[in-house]
Design a protein around this motif. Structure first.
Motif, PDB file in Angstrom:
ATOM      1  N   TYR A 276       0.875  -1.183   0.000  1.00  0.00           N
ATOM      2  CA  TYR A 276       0.000   0.000   0.000  1.00  0.00           C
ATOM      3  C   TYR A 276       0.910   1.231   0.000  1.00  0.00           C
ATOM      4  CZ  TYR A 276       1.371   0.290   4.876  1.00  0.00           C
ATOM      5  OH  TYR A 276       2.127   0.383   6.015  1.00  0.00           O
ATOM      6  N   GLY A 277       0.417   2.344  -0.517  1.00  0.00           N
ATOM      7  CA  GLY A 277       1.205   3.575  -0.509  1.00  0.00           C
ATOM      8  C   GLY A 277       2.584   3.417  -1.115  1.00  0.00           C
TER       9      GLY A 277
ATOM     10  N   ASP B  59      -7.017   1.305  -6.597  1.00  0.00           N
ATOM     11  CA  ASP B  59      -7.363   2.400  -5.685  1.00  0.00           C
ATOM     12  C   ASP B  59      -8.258   1.829  -4.587  1.00  0.00           C
ATOM     13  OD1 ASP B  59      -8.765   4.736  -4.495  1.00  0.00           O
ATOM     14  OD2 ASP B  59      -7.650   5.831  -6.020  1.00  0.00           O
ATOM     15  N   PRO B  60      -7.865   2.036  -3.308  1.00  0.00           N
ATOM     16  CA  PRO B  60      -8.554   1.340  -2.225  1.00  0.00           C
ATOM     17  C   PRO B  60      -9.755   2.044  -1.623  1.00  0.00           C
ATOM     18  CG  PRO B  60      -6.616   2.435  -1.368  1.00  0.00           C
ATOM     19  CD  PRO B  60      -6.642   2.714  -2.840  1.00  0.00           C
TER      20      PRO B  60
ATOM     21  N   GLY C 164      -7.512  -0.857 -11.174  1.00  0.00           N
ATOM     22  CA  GLY C 164      -8.782  -1.331 -10.633  1.00  0.00           C
ATOM     23  C   GLY C 164      -9.196  -0.608  -9.375  1.00  0.00           C
ATOM     24  N   TYR C 165     -10.316  -1.075  -8.803  1.00  0.00           N
ATOM     25  CA  TYR C 165     -10.902  -0.439  -7.618  1.00  0.00           C
ATOM     26  C   TYR C 165     -11.257  -1.500  -6.585  1.00  0.00           C
ATOM     27  CZ  TYR C 165     -13.859   2.455  -4.645  1.00  0.00           C
ATOM     28  OH  TYR C 165     -14.398   3.102  -3.567  1.00  0.00           O
TER      29      TYR C 165
ATOM     30  N   ALA D 296      -3.781   5.665  -3.825  1.00  0.00           N
ATOM     31  CA  ALA D 296      -4.903   6.584  -4.043  1.00  0.00           C
ATOM     32  C   ALA D 296      -4.694   7.335  -5.359  1.00  0.00           C
ATOM     33  CB  ALA D 296      -5.009   7.553  -2.876  1.00  0.00           C
ATOM     34  N   VAL D 297      -5.037   6.682  -6.459  1.00  0.00           N
ATOM     35  CA  VAL D 297      -4.772   7.234  -7.787  1.00  0.00           C
ATOM     36  C   VAL D 297      -5.916   8.119  -8.270  1.00  0.00           C
ATOM     37  CG1 VAL D 297      -3.852   6.665 -10.066  1.00  0.00           C
ATOM     38  CG2 VAL D 297      -3.712   4.979  -8.251  1.00  0.00           C
TER      39      VAL D 297
END
Length: 271
Positions: A38-39, A88-89, A124-125, A64-65
């Protein structure tokens, strides 16, 4: 189980803050050959080195795109880390209220998927519960969202949060088929504060006390309210990604218990 699962590094974020390489090495010792950073755009060189040292790969990673000013920087970092898919989370509940809201997010995601493809990546999401609890014309906003996405967009279904949001998660997975390429595997209590308390609209990492306490009730796979076996059977092709938002015990032990449970119970996975 013929395909080895991945693990979301956010689960061990406190340990990572102390020792990134050591934390990834501990996950490799449990048996993981894949992780989900992440990040990663904040320190791609360090993360890439930690993965290489531990002998693990990162098929997917969170960043976080959607709200980023410079998405190209994130995709460049993804290549450095060795990712195939950037996910993107989190887009908060207050931006999933209307059909226009959903359309705006889907359009942005489609543009980003095209940008990612230019870097040899997929985009993706990843959902939480509100994409299922928030409805437009009686339909979960997630359904509308998926209808508006380009075929190239990858979905990572957080199977715990979909269940918390009231979805029949195995049925959702069957309906989406191979659009879902990644499953977040987590378990625990799905009612009470976990279902109703929301994180800050600024960040999924900022949560009210009630939700923080509810996170502590998450359990290793197979020990909570989620029908993890039915979920796995509904998406045999999808990469399993173990995750805890929080855990009341030693989180490495919780992750190891989920890994062991998957090894014994995930008969559907394919390499």
């Amino acid at each position: 189980m013929s395909s080895s699962p991945s693990v979301q590094l956010y689960s061990v974020r406190d340990a990572i803050a102390e020792d990134l390489s050591g934390s990834v090495a501990r996950l490799a010792e449990i048996g993981f050959t894949k992780v989900e950073p992440y990040g990663f755009a904040e320190r791609p060189t360090e993360i890439a080195a930690a993965l290489t040292a531990a002998g693990v790969t990162a098929p997917s990673g969170h960043s976080a795109v959607i709200d980023a000013d410079d998405s190209q920087r994130i995709f460049d970092a993804a290549k450095e880390v060795g990712l195939d898919t950037v996910i993107d989370p989190f887009i908060p509940s207050d931006r999933w209220q209307t059909a226009d809201d959903v359309k705006a997010i889907a359009e942005r995601v489609n543009v980003l998927a095209e940008q990612a493809a230019g870097h040899g990546l997929r985009f993706g999401y990843h959902n939480h519960q509100w994409e299922f609890t928030n409805k437009v014309d009686g339909r979960p906003v997630y359904d509308l969202f998926v209808e508006l996405l380009s075929p190239e967009v990858v979905l990572e279904l957080d199977t715990f949060w979909a269940t918390v949001g009231g979805a029949d998660t195995p049925a959702v997975l069957r309906s989406l088929g191979d659009r879902v390429q990644f499953l977040h595997i987590k378990d625990g209590k799905v009612s009470g504060d976990i279902a109703t308390a929301l994180p800050s609209s600024e960040s999924a990492l900022i949560v009210p006390e009630a939700l923080a306490a509810a996170f502590e009730n998450q359990t290793p796979a197979g020990q909570g309210d989620v029908d993890v076996k039915a979920i796995l059977a509904a998406a045999p092709h999808a990469l399993r990604v173990v995750e805890f938002d929080a855990y009341s015990g030693d989180v490495f032990q919780g992750i190891a218990a989920s890994y062991a449970w998957l090894a014994e119970n995930d008969t559907e996975a394919t390499a």
